[in-house]
Design a protein around this motif. Structure first.
Motif, PDB file in Angstrom:
ATOM      1  N   MET A   1     -29.310 -44.201  20.182  1.00  0.00           N
ATOM      2  CA  MET A   1     -28.522 -45.214  20.890  1.00  0.00           C
ATOM      3  C   MET A   1     -27.037 -44.828  20.878  1.00  0.00           C
ATOM      4  SD  MET A   1     -30.552 -47.610  22.001  1.00  0.00           S
ATOM      5  CE  MET A   1     -29.482 -49.013  22.222  1.00  0.00           C
ATOM      6  N   TYR A   2     -26.390 -45.048  22.005  1.00  0.00           N
ATOM      7  CA  TYR A   2     -24.962 -44.780  22.116  1.00  0.00           C
ATOM      8  C   TYR A   2     -24.210 -46.103  22.195  1.00  0.00           C
ATOM      9  CZ  TYR A   2     -26.383 -40.002  23.260  1.00  0.00           C
ATOM     10  OH  TYR A   2     -26.916 -38.734  23.221  1.00  0.00           O
ATOM     11  N   ARG A   3     -23.041 -46.156  21.595  1.00  0.00           N
ATOM     12  CA  ARG A   3     -22.254 -47.388  21.636  1.00  0.00           C
ATOM     13  C   ARG A   3     -21.469 -47.516  22.936  1.00  0.00           C
ATOM     14  NH1 ARG A   3     -16.842 -46.379  20.762  1.00  0.00           N
ATOM     15  NH2 ARG A   3     -16.254 -44.552  19.500  1.00  0.00           N
ATOM     16  N   SER A   4     -21.196 -46.387  23.571  1.00  0.00           N
ATOM     17  CA  SER A   4     -20.438 -46.401  24.827  1.00  0.00           C
ATOM     18  C   SER A   4     -21.038 -45.413  25.818  1.00  0.00           C
ATOM     19  CB  SER A   4     -18.965 -46.041  24.597  1.00  0.00           C
ATOM     20  OG  SER A   4     -18.309 -47.003  23.814  1.00  0.00           O
ATOM     21  N   GLU A  79      -7.441 -43.022  22.905  1.00  0.00           N
ATOM     22  CA  GLU A  79      -6.987 -44.413  22.881  1.00  0.00           C
ATOM     23  C   GLU A  79      -8.145 -45.392  23.053  1.00  0.00           C
ATOM     24  OE1 GLU A  79      -3.857 -45.767  22.331  1.00  0.00           O
ATOM     25  OE2 GLU A  79      -3.457 -43.744  21.638  1.00  0.00           O
ATOM     26  N   HIS A  80      -8.969 -45.165  24.086  1.00  0.00           N
ATOM     27  CA  HIS A  80     -10.013 -46.136  24.398  1.00  0.00           C
ATOM     28  C   HIS A  80     -11.253 -45.964  23.524  1.00  0.00           C
ATOM     29  CE1 HIS A  80     -12.248 -48.538  27.751  1.00  0.00           C
ATOM     30  NE2 HIS A  80     -12.893 -48.649  26.605  1.00  0.00           N
ATOM     31  N   LEU A  81     -11.795 -44.761  23.519  1.00  0.00           N
ATOM     32  CA  LEU A  81     -13.067 -44.553  22.823  1.00  0.00           C
ATOM     33  C   LEU A  81     -12.925 -44.495  21.308  1.00  0.00           C
ATOM     34  CD1 LEU A  81     -14.698 -41.971  25.272  1.00  0.00           C
ATOM     35  CD2 LEU A  81     -15.173 -44.416  25.074  1.00  0.00           C
ATOM     36  N   LEU A  82     -11.767 -44.013  20.825  1.00  0.00           N
ATOM     37  CA  LEU A  82     -11.565 -43.956  19.377  1.00  0.00           C
ATOM     38  C   LEU A  82     -10.921 -45.225  18.825  1.00  0.00           C
ATOM     39  CD1 LEU A  82     -10.385 -40.325  18.475  1.00  0.00           C
ATOM     40  CD2 LEU A  82     -12.332 -41.554  17.505  1.00  0.00           C
ATOM     41  N   LYS A  83      -9.901 -45.746  19.525  1.00  0.00           N
ATOM     42  CA  LYS A  83      -9.122 -46.859  18.990  1.00  0.00           C
ATOM     43  C   LYS A  83      -9.401 -48.204  19.665  1.00  0.00           C
ATOM     44  CE  LYS A  83      -5.402 -43.568  17.969  1.00  0.00           C
ATOM     45  NZ  LYS A  83      -3.995 -43.173  18.263  1.00  0.00           N
ATOM     46  N   GLY A  84     -10.195 -48.163  20.768  1.00  0.00           N
ATOM     47  CA  GLY A  84     -10.532 -49.415  21.439  1.00  0.00           C
ATOM     48  C   GLY A  84      -9.413 -50.011  22.249  1.00  0.00           C
ATOM     49  N   ARG A  85      -8.452 -49.175  22.665  1.00  0.00           N
ATOM     50  CA  ARG A  85      -7.312 -49.666  23.451  1.00  0.00           C
ATOM     51  C   ARG A  85      -7.346 -49.042  24.840  1.00  0.00           C
ATOM     52  NH1 ARG A  85      -2.892 -48.609  18.761  1.00  0.00           N
ATOM     53  NH2 ARG A  85      -3.134 -46.506  19.602  1.00  0.00           N
ATOM     54  N   PRO A  86      -7.734 -49.786  25.885  1.00  0.00           N
ATOM     55  CA  PRO A  86      -7.773 -49.231  27.247  1.00  0.00           C
ATOM     56  C   PRO A  86      -6.410 -48.677  27.662  1.00  0.00           C
ATOM     57  CG  PRO A  86      -8.856 -51.359  27.170  1.00  0.00           C
ATOM     58  CD  PRO A  86      -8.172 -51.191  25.844  1.00  0.00           C
ATOM     59  N   VAL A  87      -6.427 -47.610  28.421  1.00  0.00           N
ATOM     60  CA  VAL A  87      -5.186 -46.993  28.906  1.00  0.00           C
ATOM     61  C   VAL A  87      -4.781 -47.715  30.191  1.00  0.00           C
ATOM     62  CG1 VAL A  87      -4.080 -44.850  29.613  1.00  0.00           C
ATOM     63  CG2 VAL A  87      -5.922 -44.809  27.903  1.00  0.00           C
ATOM     64  N   ILE A  88      -3.855 -48.649  30.068  1.00  0.00           N
ATOM     65  CA  ILE A  88      -3.512 -49.560  31.161  1.00  0.00           C
ATOM     66  C   ILE A  88      -3.051 -48.815  32.414  1.00  0.00           C
ATOM     67  CG2 ILE A  88      -2.015 -51.470  31.862  1.00  0.00           C
ATOM     68  CD1 ILE A  88      -4.080 -52.259  29.779  1.00  0.00           C
TER      69      ILE A  88
END
Length: 597
Positions: A1-4, A79-88
């Protein structure tokens, strides 16, 4: 299973913009970040917003990144996949609220009025993995048809749904199947799919094959069961390499899973599909020409009757539907006729996919319920006309259709309404035009296409369209007369009434519709020797406004014909006899001193 899951558009549009390189960069960066066991990269089908490709959507959040470049990938991963912060800065701007919170795609103007049935799996699944299709109810409709329904019950559901052919003519799909169902098991029959899609600016069928090929395979098998056929053919143009490859992969996978071949689902029903590549002849979109081409002969239409349902491919009963029509079938079988009829209009149920192009902000694929107005598609879904220009017309139906003027922008789009105003649905190309478009030139453009694509078998089409084009060329070159307008209308009616197939019968439509709604432009070309839109080169005149000219000499230096005279710091002028009307002077002028008309 993959989380993303990182879904990357692998359709033709995004591929041409470099989505393969973006996908490769994601795969490399994910390994570098040590996320290869947590994050999966998937090349999927078209998301619809082709103007913003390459597109990347990350699930489970549904975060929509647009115009992604390989050099952006490391930032998204870190940023997104490691830290959960979308790149706006890379997000599709309509998904970003004022407080930088992320909105769902369904809240954006492009998507909120759409209803995806034919496109339901495009951008959602890996089109090269049959298990993903199965996970989204794939082949459940085929299983239901074979184990719970008789062939006549299948046909009745399609009849009751009111589904009409999405390839252009709008003939009731169930009625077509009904005409071919006699003598099941006694007469060899065929099921054909028209994936030739020759209209300029149309790419709906290609996108379905690229993003969801199994839906077409499943539907063709259902059709085979309904009429008693055991062989199908998909006629697809060779210029669609991605679609051809994915369709080939899907057919092979279906065979391996026992969903094509002998005794499907343990029943006595057997069915298989082969691919036939077309060479890109527009006339092969006509059903009898397509079948002639599959048989290995020159693609030319045959007289009808007999119709293909009685005597088609290899002289046997045959049904032919296009890709979009088939893509609706599995959902109709699973969810029922009433569900399908709950969308659209009474005489045109369901949805329609349009390839939205031309002078429009959001070019791409849209699927809307029948009856949606042209205004909603152009101004709301399409985002309106760029550069503050005004909407002038929309062309539907390609070379077989007509131009819809701005005065009819509130027309609900369905088969009957479009026919009433002199256009037609066609396969779904929708070309938007702004105020800078010359409608005489547009009519000439589509007629040039038809002349090139005529198979030449019948004289009204082969000769008549050529003579019609010559009259339009005469008008756009400034040599037209009022008698030419009468000749155009007489010749157009003759071609419509006497051509052998749909190509010739509909070829005059762009001319007749522009004459009906934009006759003033024809009169300006003939009587005033002027092109109001400033498009027809022979009728153009470039002028310099002396009050605006600063005498900078830029225009004179840019002119390739030496047609501009004047000295430094003094107003210049254009020698119209020398002017080659290239427009270089107008492009160069910094002061808006040069105009054309």
């Amino acid at each position: 299973m993959y989380r993303s899951h990182v879904m990357i558009c692998g359709g033709t549009g995004c591929t041409s913009s470099g989505s393969d390189k973006v996908a490769a960069a994601f795969e490399a960066e994910i390994v570098t970040a040590g996320l290869e066991n947590e994050v999966k990269v998937i090349r999927t089908g078209c998301f619809g917003l082709c103007a913003l490709g390459p597109i990347v959507v990350i699930y489970p959040e549904g975060t929509f990144y647009s115009m992604v470049k390989p050099e952006d990938v490391a930032e998204i991963v870190n940023e997104h996949l490691l830290k959960g912060r979308p790149v706006i800065r890379l997000l599709y701007n309509e998904t970003v609220a004022e407080d930088n919170s992320i909105k769902s795609l369904d809240e954006t103007s492009f998507y909120k009025k759409q209803k995806r049935i034919a496109l339901r799996n495009c951008g959602v699944i890996n089109p090269e993995n049959i298990e993903e299709y199965i996970a989204f109810d794939g082949y459940a409709a085929l299983g239901k048809a074979l184990t719970e329904m008789t062939p006549d019950e299948v046909i009745q559901v399609v009849l009751d749904s009111g589904l009409r052919g999405r390839g252009g003519g709008g003939f009731p799909t169930g009625r077509k199947w009904q005409l071919a169902c006699a003598d099941r098991g006694k007469v060899e029959k065929y099921v054909c799919c028209n994936a030739d899609e020759g209209d300029p600016g149309a790419f709906m069928d290609r996108s379905v094959l690229e993003g969801d090929p199994h839906s077409v395979i499943e539907a063709m098998a259902i059709a085979g069961y309904a009429i008693g056929a055991d062989q199908g053919y998909v006629y697809v143009r060779a210029e669609y390499p991605i679609a051809v490859n994915r369709l080939s992969t899907a057919i092979q996978q279906a065979r391996e899973y026992g969903l094509l071949g002998k005794n499907i689902f343990g029943t006595d029903f057997s069915f298989d599909i082969d691919i036939k590549l077309g060479a890109g002849a527009f006339v092969c979109g006509e059903e009898t020409a397509l079948m002639t081409s599959i048989e290995g002969m020159r693609g030319e239409p045959r007289p009808r009757p007999p119709f293909p349902a009685k005597k088609g491919l290899f002289g046997r009963p045959t049904i032919l539907n296009n890709v979009e029509t088939y893509a609706n079938i599995p959902q109709i079988i699973l969810k029922g006729a009433d569900w399908f009829r709950s969308m659209g209009t009474e005489k045109s149920p369901g949805t329609k996919v349009f390839a939205l192009g031309g002078k429009i902000k959001h070019t791409g694929l849209v699927e809307v319920p029948m009856g949606t107005t042209l205004r909603e598609i152009v101004e709301e879904i399409g985002g309106g006309i760029p550069g503050g220009k005004k909407f002038k017309a929309a062309q539907t139906g390609g070379p077989s259709g007509g131009c819809i003027p701005a005065s009819l922008i509130d027309t609900p789009i369905d088969y009957d309404n479009l026919m009433e105003i002199g256009s037609m649905m066609g396969s779904g190309g929708l070309i938007v035009m702004d105020e800078d478009t010359c409608m005489v030139d547009i009519a000439k453009f589509f007629l040039e296409f038809t002349v090139d694509e005529s198979c030449g078998k019948c004289t009204p089409c082969r000769v008549g369209t050529k003579r019609l084009l010559e009259l339009l060329e005469k008008i756009t070159s400034g040599n037209g007369t009022m008698r030419d307008l009468e000749r155009i209308e007489e010749l157009a009616q003759f071609i419509k009434e006497n051509s052998l197939c749909g190509l010739g019968q509909t070829a005059p439509n762009p001319v007749l519709s522009t004459l009906q709604y934009f006759r003033d432009e024809y009169l300006a070309h003939i009587q005033d020797k002027r092109c109001p839109a400033g498009v027809c080169k022979a009728l153009l005149t470039y002028k310099i406004d002396e009050s605006k000219c600063r005498g900078c000499t830029l225009c004179a230096r840019a002119c390739p014909a030496g047609a501009i005279n004047g000295s430094v710091r003094n107003p210049h002028n254009i020698d119209t006899l020398k002017c080659v009307k290239c427009g270089a002077c107008m492009e160069t002028c910094r002061f808006g001193a040069i105009s054309k008309g």
